[in-house]
Structures are given as C-alpha cells and as structure tokens.
Motif scaffolding. Structure first.
Motif, mmCIF file in Angstrom:
data_model
loop_
_atom_site.group_PDB
_atom_site.id
_atom_site.type_symbol
_atom_site.label_atom_id
_atom_site.label_comp_id
_atom_site.label_asym_id
_atom_site.label_seq_id
_atom_site.Cartn_x
_atom_site.Cartn_y
_atom_site.Cartn_z
ATOM 1 N N ASP A 1 -4.006 -4.831 0.341
ATOM 2 C CA ASP A 1 -5.133 -4.108 -0.245
ATOM 3 C C ASP A 1 -4.699 -3.492 -1.577
ATOM 4 O OD1 ASP A 1 -7.037 -2.177 -0.988
ATOM 5 O OD2 ASP A 1 -7.570 -1.774 1.100
ATOM 6 N N ARG A 2 -5.165 -4.077 -2.678
ATOM 7 C CA ARG A 2 -4.739 -3.642 -4.014
ATOM 8 C C ARG A 2 -5.122 -2.182 -4.289
ATOM 9 N NH1 ARG A 2 -2.809 -6.667 -7.840
ATOM 10 N NH2 ARG A 2 -2.717 -5.890 -9.962
ATOM 11 N N ALA A 3 -6.313 -1.777 -3.913
ATOM 12 C CA ALA A 3 -6.758 -0.394 -4.151
ATOM 13 C C ALA A 3 -5.879 0.591 -3.388
ATOM 14 C CB ALA A 3 -8.217 -0.239 -3.766
ATOM 15 N N GLU B 1 -2.445 0.785 -5.120
ATOM 16 C CA GLU B 1 -2.495 1.595 -6.333
ATOM 17 C C GLU B 1 -2.552 3.083 -6.010
ATOM 18 O OE1 GLU B 1 -5.787 0.070 -8.597
ATOM 19 O OE2 GLU B 1 -4.641 -1.663 -9.292
ATOM 20 N N ALA B 2 -3.370 3.442 -5.025
ATOM 21 C CA ALA B 2 -3.486 4.851 -4.639
ATOM 22 C C ALA B 2 -2.164 5.380 -4.094
ATOM 23 C CB ALA B 2 -4.594 5.016 -3.603
ATOM 24 N N ARG B 3 -1.511 4.606 -3.256
ATOM 25 C CA ARG B 3 -0.228 5.036 -2.675
ATOM 26 C C ARG B 3 0.853 5.135 -3.741
ATOM 27 N NH1 ARG B 3 0.091 7.625 1.641
ATOM 28 N NH2 ARG B 3 1.864 6.538 2.515
ATOM 29 N N LEU B 4 0.890 4.179 -4.657
ATOM 30 C CA LEU B 4 1.877 4.237 -5.740
ATOM 31 C C LEU B 4 1.687 5.464 -6.613
ATOM 32 C CD1 LEU B 4 2.126 0.526 -6.826
ATOM 33 C CD2 LEU B 4 4.037 1.996 -6.202
ATOM 34 N N LYS B 5 0.437 5.802 -6.895
ATOM 35 C CA LYS B 5 0.152 7.004 -7.692
ATOM 36 C C LYS B 5 0.726 8.237 -7.005
ATOM 37 C CE LYS B 5 -3.517 9.247 -10.212
ATOM 38 N NZ LYS B 5 -4.092 10.472 -9.828
ATOM 39 N N VAL B 6 0.526 8.344 -5.700
ATOM 40 C CA VAL B 6 1.064 9.482 -4.948
ATOM 41 C C VAL B 6 2.588 9.471 -4.967
ATOM 42 C CG1 VAL B 6 1.209 10.555 -2.662
ATOM 43 C CG2 VAL B 6 -0.985 9.700 -3.495
ATOM 44 N N MET B 7 3.196 8.290 -4.766
ATOM 45 C CA MET B 7 4.657 8.178 -4.789
ATOM 46 C C MET B 7 5.222 8.646 -6.124
ATOM 47 S SD MET B 7 5.432 4.479 -3.135
ATOM 48 C CE MET B 7 4.321 3.839 -1.897
ATOM 49 N N CYS B 8 4.592 8.192 -7.199
ATOM 50 C CA CYS B 8 5.066 8.553 -8.537
ATOM 51 C C CYS B 8 4.938 10.048 -8.781
ATOM 52 C CB CYS B 8 4.291 7.775 -9.599
ATOM 53 S SG CYS B 8 4.720 6.031 -9.660
#
Length: 80
Positions: A50-52, A55-62
């Motif tokens: 799931d691309r969305a 992206e959401a999880r990566l934003k939080v990780m960063c």
C-alpha cells in the motif's frame, strides 16, 4: 516496497563537517570544489504494498527518528 531516504542539513544551518571535507579536498588539490554539504542516505525495506500507507509510515519514521527536523530536511522515494 523499498524506500530510499535522503536526510540533509537545512541550508540555513552551519555544516562544519561539510566545511572540513571542503578544506581537505582543497588541500589535496581539488580547488574546483565549492560548497560541500554532508547528509545521510538510508535504504528501508517495508513489508507493505500500500503506497499511501508506506508514505505515511515513512513520514512518521523520518520525523520521529531518521531526521532531526529542527536542523535537517528529508525526502524519500518509493519503489515497488
């Protein structure tokens, strides 16, 4: 999915490590080198299609760990 994360120091923040590398390159005869900025490159494999969500999880990780958002910017790219 594979994510590539790039973390760089914000333009308005001093980069002493980049300045040191620039000085070392000049002392080695690479006088054509201008400003040097140091950053981080990370590869993260995500167990999702799931691309969305990725992206959401990566934003939080960063924002929580991979980048200090006070002094660093980040961006990421996703590959299926």
């Amino acid at each position: 999915m594979k994510a590539t994360v790039y973390v760089t120091i914000k333009e308005n923040v001093l980069d002493p490590q980049g300045t040191a590398v620039q000085g070392a390159l000049h002392s080695m005869g690479f006088n054509e080198v201008g400003k040097v900025r140091i950053g981080k490159y990370l590869e993260v494999n995500l167990d999702t299609t799931d691309r969305a969500e990725a992206e959401a999880r990566l934003k939080v990780m960063c924002e929580k760990l991979l980048a200090n958002t006070v002094v660093e910017d980040y961006r990421f790219e996703l590959e299926d």
